[in-house]
Design an enzyme around this catalytic site. Structure first.
Site, PDB file in Angstrom:
ATOM      1  N   LYS A 157      27.763  91.866  90.787  1.00  0.00           N
ATOM      2  CA  LYS A 157      28.839  91.726  89.511  1.00  0.00           C
ATOM      3  C   LYS A 157      29.469  92.660  89.686  1.00  0.00           C
ATOM      4  CE  LYS A 157      27.292  87.960  87.489  1.00  0.00           C
ATOM      5  NZ  LYS A 157      28.048  86.760  87.200  1.00  0.00           N
ATOM      6  N   LYS A 253      28.339  74.501  89.171  1.00  0.00           N
ATOM      7  CA  LYS A 253      27.398  74.760  88.065  1.00  0.00           C
ATOM      8  C   LYS A 253      27.400  73.589  87.195  1.00  0.00           C
ATOM      9  CE  LYS A 253      28.222  79.944  87.848  1.00  0.00           C
ATOM     10  NZ  LYS A 253      28.663  80.844  87.172  1.00  0.00           N
TER      11      LYS A 253
END
Length: 334
Positions: A157, A253
């Site tokens: 991240k 997703k």
């Protein structure tokens, strides 16, 4: 795509919010959290039950209370015969439809005696290697986390000042790990060439959503030294064709597509249009990962590590051996 199983008895809908504590703190470019809040939908017809789980996401204008109430508002419609096919038109893509769509898939599998994977044409199901996510932190802290994780595929991240230093430190600490990066819309077109160069130097294989959705036109006018993957810029099939030339891959997703039904269709259309496929997740329990594993069977990158980041998962849960995730047992889903 198999048709829904006709209902011998219209199921009753039960909705609840479930909290799962996270191991430590999970941080991305947009903020931090210490627990995963999910909404669970359960359909019960008196004999069989099916469950689905979703993660409302503020980035898409969703809240836990709003999604819970939206699902609950369909209680009478479901009792009156609303099924999975009708659901696709009744709700837009998003978290609420995801929980219900996956609950219908689970219920249909239980009623038919045929697994959801068989009904979707996703058999035989294989164990898969998932990425393992490192939260955004200082370069030293992320390097230590990378070394401690000792995983074959790490997802970093990023999206903050000092990202080149983070990349260099992580690569030094984990020389044998494959790396992918998620910038969570945290870069801009001015610094993007520098960031992509730093990623390439560190051996990063893929970068998710480097620019804000809606401000990613610049991607069509610059070299792609590594694969650039759309996340926030793609939800379902409606906007897919417009991404050609900007992105090389898409992250599918279920909370974005509105469930397994659209996710399978999106994966097929993405393959037809020449996009590589990544299957990702929100921070959630094994119940949310299980249906995504069907789509992941034909994906080039799998990022279904949500339960690995929790302090406590559901029981029964998916079986993980380090970074290997195994197909779900029927007692969990499908």
């Amino acid at each position: 795509m198999p048709a829904p199983i006709p209902s011998p008895a219209a199921p009753q809908l039960h909705v609840r919010v479930v909290r799962f504590p996270i191991q430590g703190t999970f941080t991305i470019a947009r903020g931090s959290k210490t627990e995963a809040l999910v909404v669970e939908a359960k359909l019960y017809d008196g004999t069989f039950s099916g469950k689905g789980e979703c993660v409302p996401y503020a980035r898409y204008g969703e809240s836990v209370e709003g999604v819970r109430d939206l699902i609950t508002s369909l209680k009478d419609d479901i009792a009156a015969g609303l099924d999975r096919a009708g659901l696709q038109q009744r709700l837009p893509a998003g978290a609420a439809r995801n929980a219900l769509d996956c609950a219908f898939w689970d219920l249909e599998a239980k009623r038919s005696g045929m697994s959801a994977a068989q009904r979707a044409g996703c058999t035989p199901m294989r164990p898969l290697t998932t990425a393992y996510t490192l939260s955004l932190d200082t370069a030293d802290a992320m390097a230590q986390a990378a070394a401690a994780a000792n995983r074959p595929l790490l997802k970093l991240k990023l999206g903050a000042e000092g990202d080149p230093e983070r990349l260099a430190a992580i690569r030094c600490a984990a020389p044998n790990s494959r790396l992918i990066v998620d910038a969570n819309e945290g870069w801009n077109a001015t610094i993007l060439p520098q960031m992509l160069a730093a990623c390439a130097q560190a051996g990063v294989e893929l970068v998710e959503q480097p620019l804000p959705a809606g401000a990613d036109d610049a991607l069509a006018h610059m070299p792609h030294p590594i694969t650039i993957c759309a996340d926030e810029s793609v939800h379902d099939r409606a906007g897919l064709a417009a991404l050609r030339g900007r992105y090389d891959a898409i992250n599918i997703k279920l909370d974005k597509t509105g469930g397994l039904t659209e996710a399978l269709a999106l994966a097929e259309e993405a393959e037809r249009l020449g996009f590589s496929r990544m299957v990702g997740c929100m921070l959630a329990s094994s119940l949310a990962m299980a249906p995504a594993l069907l789509v992941a069977q034909r994906a080039q990158v799998v990022d279904l590590d949500g339960p690995l980041l929790l302090a406590e998962d559901r029981s029964p849960a998916l079986h993980y051996e380090e970074s290997i995730v195994f197909p779900p047992e029927p007692a969990l889903w499908g």
